[in-house]
Motif scaffolding. Structure first.
Motif, PDB file in Angstrom:
ATOM      1  N   ASN A  54       0.829  -1.210   0.000  1.00  0.00           N
ATOM      2  CA  ASN A  54       0.000   0.000   0.000  1.00  0.00           C
ATOM      3  C   ASN A  54       0.859   1.255   0.000  1.00  0.00           C
ATOM      4  O   ASN A  54       0.586   2.214  -0.730  1.00  0.00           O
ATOM      5  N   ARG A  55       1.904   1.260   0.818  1.00  0.00           N
ATOM      6  CA  ARG A  55       2.788   2.427   0.900  1.00  0.00           C
ATOM      7  C   ARG A  55       3.541   2.625  -0.420  1.00  0.00           C
ATOM      8  O   ARG A  55       3.707   3.747  -0.878  1.00  0.00           O
ATOM      9  N   ILE A  56       3.967   1.550  -1.061  1.00  0.00           N
ATOM     10  CA  ILE A  56       4.642   1.666  -2.354  1.00  0.00           C
ATOM     11  C   ILE A  56       3.690   2.263  -3.382  1.00  0.00           C
ATOM     12  O   ILE A  56       4.079   3.148  -4.150  1.00  0.00           O
ATOM     13  N   ASN A  60       4.431   5.769  -5.214  1.00  0.00           N
ATOM     14  CA  ASN A  60       4.494   5.846  -6.671  1.00  0.00           C
ATOM     15  C   ASN A  60       3.536   6.894  -7.220  1.00  0.00           C
ATOM     16  O   ASN A  60       3.866   7.582  -8.188  1.00  0.00           O
ATOM     17  N   ASP A  61       2.362   7.037  -6.605  1.00  0.00           N
ATOM     18  CA  ASP A  61       1.433   8.101  -7.024  1.00  0.00           C
ATOM     19  C   ASP A  61       2.081   9.465  -6.859  1.00  0.00           C
ATOM     20  O   ASP A  61       1.972  10.329  -7.728  1.00  0.00           O
ATOM     21  N   ASP A  62       2.774   9.669  -5.739  1.00  0.00           N
ATOM     22  CA  ASP A  62       3.429  10.950  -5.473  1.00  0.00           C
ATOM     23  C   ASP A  62       4.669  11.173  -6.330  1.00  0.00           C
ATOM     24  O   ASP A  62       5.061  12.300  -6.568  1.00  0.00           O
ATOM     25  N   LEU A  63       5.299  10.094  -6.783  1.00  0.00           N
ATOM     26  CA  LEU A  63       6.544  10.185  -7.548  1.00  0.00           C
ATOM     27  C   LEU A  63       6.342  10.217  -9.063  1.00  0.00           C
ATOM     28  O   LEU A  63       7.323  10.291  -9.802  1.00  0.00           O
ATOM     29  N   ILE A  69       8.988   3.243  -7.809  1.00  0.00           N
ATOM     30  CA  ILE A  69       9.490   2.060  -7.118  1.00  0.00           C
ATOM     31  C   ILE A  69       8.997   0.879  -7.938  1.00  0.00           C
ATOM     32  O   ILE A  69       7.795   0.692  -8.103  1.00  0.00           O
ATOM     33  N   GLU A  70       9.952   0.118  -8.500  1.00  0.00           N
ATOM     34  CA  GLU A  70       9.615  -0.964  -9.422  1.00  0.00           C
ATOM     35  C   GLU A  70      10.045  -2.305  -8.867  1.00  0.00           C
ATOM     36  O   GLU A  70      10.997  -2.391  -8.093  1.00  0.00           O
ATOM     37  N   GLU A  74      12.875 -10.450  -6.758  1.00  0.00           N
ATOM     38  CA  GLU A  74      12.035 -10.693  -5.583  1.00  0.00           C
ATOM     39  C   GLU A  74      11.830  -9.439  -4.738  1.00  0.00           C
ATOM     40  O   GLU A  74      11.201  -9.486  -3.696  1.00  0.00           O
ATOM     41  N   GLY A  75      12.390  -8.308  -5.181  1.00  0.00           N
ATOM     42  CA  GLY A  75      12.314  -7.103  -4.368  1.00  0.00           C
ATOM     43  C   GLY A  75      11.873  -5.883  -5.158  1.00  0.00           C
ATOM     44  O   GLY A  75      11.294  -5.996  -6.236  1.00  0.00           O
ATOM     45  N   PHE A  76      12.155  -4.727  -4.585  1.00  0.00           N
ATOM     46  CA  PHE A  76      11.825  -3.452  -5.209  1.00  0.00           C
ATOM     47  C   PHE A  76      13.076  -2.598  -5.317  1.00  0.00           C
ATOM     48  O   PHE A  76      13.965  -2.677  -4.471  1.00  0.00           O
ATOM     49  N   ALA A  77      13.114  -1.756  -6.338  1.00  0.00           N
ATOM     50  CA  ALA A  77      14.224  -0.823  -6.541  1.00  0.00           C
ATOM     51  C   ALA A  77      13.645   0.511  -7.012  1.00  0.00           C
ATOM     52  O   ALA A  77      12.543   0.567  -7.557  1.00  0.00           O
ATOM     53  N   LEU A  78      14.408   1.560  -6.821  1.00  0.00           N
ATOM     54  CA  LEU A  78      13.978   2.888  -7.247  1.00  0.00           C
ATOM     55  C   LEU A  78      14.514   3.171  -8.646  1.00  0.00           C
ATOM     56  O   LEU A  78      15.711   3.047  -8.903  1.00  0.00           O
TER      57      LEU A  78
END
Length: 84
Positions: A54-56, A60-63, A69-70, A74-78
Motif C-alpha cells: 500500500n505504501r509503495i 508511486n502516485d506521489d513520484l 518504485i519498481e 524478488e524485491g523493489f528498486a527505485l
C-alpha cells in the motif's frame, strides 16, 4: 508501540505531513538498499507486507514523472525518470 508508519494522519500546518515523511523514509530505504524485498521493508518499518505494498502504491502516485518504485526480481528498486 506507535511508529511513524502507524501514526495517525493528522498534523498542523507547521509539520511535515506523515504521509510525506513515510514516503520519504520508504524511498530512502529502497534507494540506499539498492533493492529490498517486501519482507525486508516490512521488518525495517515494523509493519506487515500488505502495508508495504500500500505504501509503495502511494509513494508511486506521489513520484509520478520523477521516479517509480519498481519490482526487481524478488524485491523493489527505485527507478529515476530521465529528463529526456
Amino acid at each position: 508501540m506507535e511508529t511513524l508508519w502507524s501514526a495517525p494522519y493528522s498534523c498542523s500546518q507547521k509539520e511535515v505531513h506523515p504521509v510525506a515523511s513515510k514516503n520519504y523514509e520508504l524511498v530512502s530505504f529502497i534507494r540506499e538498499s539498492g533493492t529490498a524485498s517486501p519482507a525486508e521493508i516490512a521488518e525495517r518499518f515494523s509493519v506487515g507486507t500488505r502495508t508495504v505494498y500500500n505504501r509503495i502504491n502511494r509513494a508511486n502516485d506521489d513520484l509520478t514523472g520523477i521516479a517509480q518504485i519498481e519490482r526487481r526480481g524478488e524485491g523493489f528498486a527505485l527507478a529515476v525518470a530521465d529528463d529526456e
